[in-house]
Enzyme design. Structure first.
Site, PDB file in Angstrom:
ATOM      1  N   LEU A 126     -12.201 -46.683-136.677  1.00  0.00           N
ATOM      2  CA  LEU A 126     -11.133 -47.628-137.003  1.00  0.00           C
ATOM      3  C   LEU A 126     -11.337 -48.947-136.275  1.00  0.00           C
ATOM      4  O   LEU A 126     -10.918 -49.994-136.729  1.00  0.00           O
ATOM      5  CB  LEU A 126      -9.775 -47.056-136.607  1.00  0.00           C
ATOM      6  CG  LEU A 126      -9.287 -45.831-137.369  1.00  0.00           C
ATOM      7  CD1 LEU A 126      -8.026 -45.281-136.731  1.00  0.00           C
ATOM      8  CD2 LEU A 126      -9.035 -46.181-138.815  1.00  0.00           C
ATOM      9  N   GLY A 127     -11.950 -48.882-135.118  1.00  0.00           N
ATOM     10  CA  GLY A 127     -12.132 -50.100-134.344  1.00  0.00           C
ATOM     11  C   GLY A 127     -12.698 -49.778-132.977  1.00  0.00           C
ATOM     12  O   GLY A 127     -12.939 -48.627-132.642  1.00  0.00           O
ATOM     13  N   GLY A 129     -11.928 -50.616-129.043  1.00  0.00           N
ATOM     14  CA  GLY A 129     -11.039 -51.222-128.058  1.00  0.00           C
ATOM     15  C   GLY A 129     -11.798 -51.503-126.780  1.00  0.00           C
ATOM     16  O   GLY A 129     -12.990 -51.218-126.674  1.00  0.00           O
ATOM     17  N   GLY A 130     -11.081 -52.065-125.820  1.00  0.00           N
ATOM     18  CA  GLY A 130     -11.705 -52.358-124.548  1.00  0.00           C
ATOM     19  C   GLY A 130     -12.139 -51.108-123.798  1.00  0.00           C
ATOM     20  O   GLY A 130     -12.995 -51.161-122.925  1.00  0.00           O
ATOM     21  N   PHE A 131     -11.558 -49.985-124.132  1.00  0.00           N
ATOM     22  CA  PHE A 131     -11.842 -48.767-123.381  1.00  0.00           C
ATOM     23  C   PHE A 131     -12.715 -47.788-124.156  1.00  0.00           C
ATOM     24  O   PHE A 131     -13.062 -46.737-123.656  1.00  0.00           O
ATOM     25  CB  PHE A 131     -10.549 -48.080-122.983  1.00  0.00           C
ATOM     26  CG  PHE A 131      -9.718 -48.905-122.053  1.00  0.00           C
ATOM     27  CD1 PHE A 131      -9.965 -48.877-120.691  1.00  0.00           C
ATOM     28  CD2 PHE A 131      -8.719 -49.714-122.529  1.00  0.00           C
ATOM     29  CE1 PHE A 131      -9.215 -49.643-119.823  1.00  0.00           C
ATOM     30  CE2 PHE A 131      -7.966 -50.489-121.676  1.00  0.00           C
ATOM     31  CZ  PHE A 131      -8.212 -50.456-120.318  1.00  0.00           C
ATOM     32  N   GLY A 132     -13.037 -48.136-125.389  1.00  0.00           N
ATOM     33  CA  GLY A 132     -13.878 -47.250-126.177  1.00  0.00           C
ATOM     34  C   GLY A 132     -13.492 -47.292-127.641  1.00  0.00           C
ATOM     35  O   GLY A 132     -12.491 -47.905-128.011  1.00  0.00           O
ATOM     36  N   PRO A 133     -14.300 -46.645-128.485  1.00  0.00           N
ATOM     37  CA  PRO A 133     -14.044 -46.677-129.923  1.00  0.00           C
ATOM     38  C   PRO A 133     -12.861 -45.804-130.337  1.00  0.00           C
ATOM     39  O   PRO A 133     -12.511 -44.852-129.657  1.00  0.00           O
ATOM     40  CB  PRO A 133     -15.341 -46.134-130.530  1.00  0.00           C
ATOM     41  CG  PRO A 133     -15.939 -45.294-129.460  1.00  0.00           C
ATOM     42  CD  PRO A 133     -15.512 -45.889-128.155  1.00  0.00           C
ATOM     43  N   VAL A 134     -12.252 -46.162-131.469  1.00  0.00           N
ATOM     44  CA  VAL A 134     -11.143 -45.400-132.019  1.00  0.00           C
ATOM     45  C   VAL A 134     -11.540 -44.880-133.400  1.00  0.00           C
ATOM     46  O   VAL A 134     -12.097 -45.628-134.208  1.00  0.00           O
ATOM     47  CB  VAL A 134      -9.879 -46.273-132.163  1.00  0.00           C
ATOM     48  CG1 VAL A 134      -8.697 -45.438-132.620  1.00  0.00           C
ATOM     49  CG2 VAL A 134      -9.553 -46.958-130.859  1.00  0.00           C
ATOM     50  N   ASP A 245      -3.430 -56.059-121.690  1.00  0.00           N
ATOM     51  CA  ASP A 245      -4.323 -56.466-122.787  1.00  0.00           C
ATOM     52  C   ASP A 245      -3.538 -56.579-124.091  1.00  0.00           C
ATOM     53  O   ASP A 245      -3.909 -56.008-125.106  1.00  0.00           O
ATOM     54  CB  ASP A 245      -5.479 -55.471-122.918  1.00  0.00           C
ATOM     55  CG  ASP A 245      -6.630 -56.055-123.744  1.00  0.00           C
ATOM     56  OD1 ASP A 245      -6.627 -57.281-123.980  1.00  0.00           O
ATOM     57  OD2 ASP A 245      -7.513 -55.295-124.154  1.00  0.00           O
TER      58      ASP A 245
END
Ligand code: NAG
Ligand code: NAG
Ligand code: NAG
Ligand code: NAG
Length: 437
Positions: A126-127, A129-134, A245
């Site tokens: 889906l995308g 993020g700053g902390f890892g993929p979703v 964020d």
């Protein structure tokens, strides 16, 4: 867990007890043979064989049931169903504080999460993020979830992550995305969230065509929802979460286009320390970060207020703060300030908006946004000031002071500390680099 233990009390041995009186019955029509009967042995077989096969079938049935349940449980799926059921039964409280409500935090196995997302296939992504993929995941029963796989550098251990995730799962508000469960196995740290049908705000806001869908009424609802969610994080949740964020891609939209803040508490879960006011790892996105946070790593609820101000300007104008007027080294905040000081605030408003009933109201929003992005954190309002400002027209708004002019060089995602953010003044004459601590 309790339920799991009670399932363990099943025993696989099966005892069949018959009263003696039944066995010695002299009745000729008795189903149970009489001891003195010459055909006793034949009759006994007629009884014992069917009886014991029933016993075997029943035992086998119980065993299969037990094993299947256990397997399902291992997959974490029935736990989630349980959680979803109870969530539906419980009434959504509007103010949302659920500090004393117990929340079950389902733990998923890595195998089940992997299966739900098609082995974390790129097609389900889906995308990032700053902390890892979703990823989008579909559970066995058809429930859609969003799966966030934290990148490996998290400094936290198993127990801390679980504790933080459980705290975060207790935060419930209609403008926050719900955390449904997590998976902590080997090196993997994965969070499972409710799935939002209409993606995120940036998907609509920064697209020439889709932006039309966001009429003024919808934008007002989005702005007020974000403000409420943030106020809850800052003020009414027990944890006093600073988001750090806040940006359009972290504002998810549900089926009715209601906004839900996602990624809150991530800094906590990821191993950051919320109670410390100074951090040596800057998470966040340039363009939405307050100057004191970007430059010195200082964060407070006022740094979130700054990000909210930027977000507000973006929603009103339909323009992105980053990558705006790049050549002039002037970004949306600078542009808005210039218009505001020249009494041309209405020029900022997105020309695609055609259902504005009162321009005065829109200008109020611009005023509030400029108050939020003021240079000094002390000058900025708190979210508990902002919420009545937005909803109550008789609250008098002060005239904003000069905003922070932090240049934004389309640097996205979390930046390691030794990356040098570039600072640039309004007139573009002085460009200097400063090192974040
Ligand atoms: C849930 O809310 C409805 C309507 O607001 C109310 O009638 C009902 O009693 C509530 N149920 C519980 C369990 O609080
Ligand atoms: C977080 O901050 C608190 C208070 O400042 C401190 O006691 C604690 O050790 C810190 N934890 C970590 C992991 O840095
Ligand atoms: C709106 O603000 C005014 C002035 O601050 C206050 O007197 C009034 O009670 C507020 N109205 C509501 C509905 O909060
Ligand atoms: C504005 C918009 O695209 N809304 C959509 C949100 O998602 C539901 C379900 O997919 C659609 O029916 C809406 O049209």
């Amino acid at each position: 867990m309790k339920q799991f233990l009670s399932n363990n009390t099943f025993t696989n041995d099966f005892y069949l007890k018959l009263a003696r009186a039944d066995l010695v019955s002299k009745d000729t029509n008795a189903t149970i043979g009489v001891v003195t009967d010459p055909g006793f042995k034949n009759q006994l077989w007629k009884i014992v064989v069917p009886t014991s096969s029933i016993a075997v079938v029943v035992t086998l049935g119980l065993f299969v049931y037990y094993v299947r349940r256990r397997k399902l449980r291992r997959k974490g799926e029935d736990l989630l169903l349980l959680d979803l059921d109870t969530a539906q039964k419980a009434n959504n409280s509007e103010d949302g504080d659920s500090g004393n409500r117990e929340v079950q935090m389902p733990l998923f196995s890595f195998a089940s999460v992997s299966a739900a997302t098609g082995n974390f296939s790129p097609a389900n992504k889906l995308g990032e993020g700053g902390f890892g993929p979703v990823y989008k995941g579909i559970l066995l029963k058809g429930n859609e979830v969003a799966v966030k796989r934290l990148s490996k550098r998290s400094g936290q251990g198993w127990e801390e992550l679980k504790n933080e995730a459980m705290l975060i799962a207790k935060l419930q508000h209609r403008n926050l995305v719900r955390l449904l469960g997590c998976c902590i196995e080997r090196d993997e740290k994965i969070l499972i969230y409710e799935y939002m049908l209409n993606k995120s705000l940036d998907f609509f806001l920064f697209d020439q065509e889709k932006r039309r869908i966001l009429n003024w009424r919808t934008r007002v609802r989005v702005i007020e929802g974000i403000a409420q969610g943030l106020l809850y994080l800052h003020q009414y949740s027990r944890l006093r979460i600073i988001h750090r964020d806040l940006k359009p891609s972290n504002i998810l939209l549900d089926i009715d286009m209601n906004p839900k803040i996602s990624d809150f508490g991530m800094a906590r879960i990821f191993g950051g320390n919320e109670s410390q006011a100074n951090t040596n790892r800057i998470v966040g996105t340039y363009g939405y970060m307050s100057p004191e946070y970007a430059l010195e790593g200082l964060f407070s609820i006022k740094s979130d207020v700054f990000s909210f101000g930027v977000l507000l300007l973006e929603i009103v104008s339909g323009k992105k703060n980053t990558g705006f007027y790049q050549h002039d080294c002037l970004h949306l905040i600078g542009y808005a300030w210039e218009l505001w000081t020249n009494d041309r605030g209405s020029d900022l408003v997105d020309p695609l908006l055609d259902d504005i009933s009162s321009m005065q109201m829109v200008l109020r929003y611009v005023n509030i946004a400029l108050l939020c992005v003021q240079e000094s954190a002390d000058d900025r309002p708190t979210m508990s000031d902002v919420v009545p400002m937005l909803s109550n027209e008789s609250v008098v708004l002060p005239y904003p002071k000069e905003p922070a002019f932090l240049n934004v060089r389309s640097m996205s995602k979390a930046n390691p500390v030794n990356n040098k953010p570039q600072i640039c003044s309004l007139n573009g004459a002085t460009i200097s680099t400063m090192e974040g601590r």
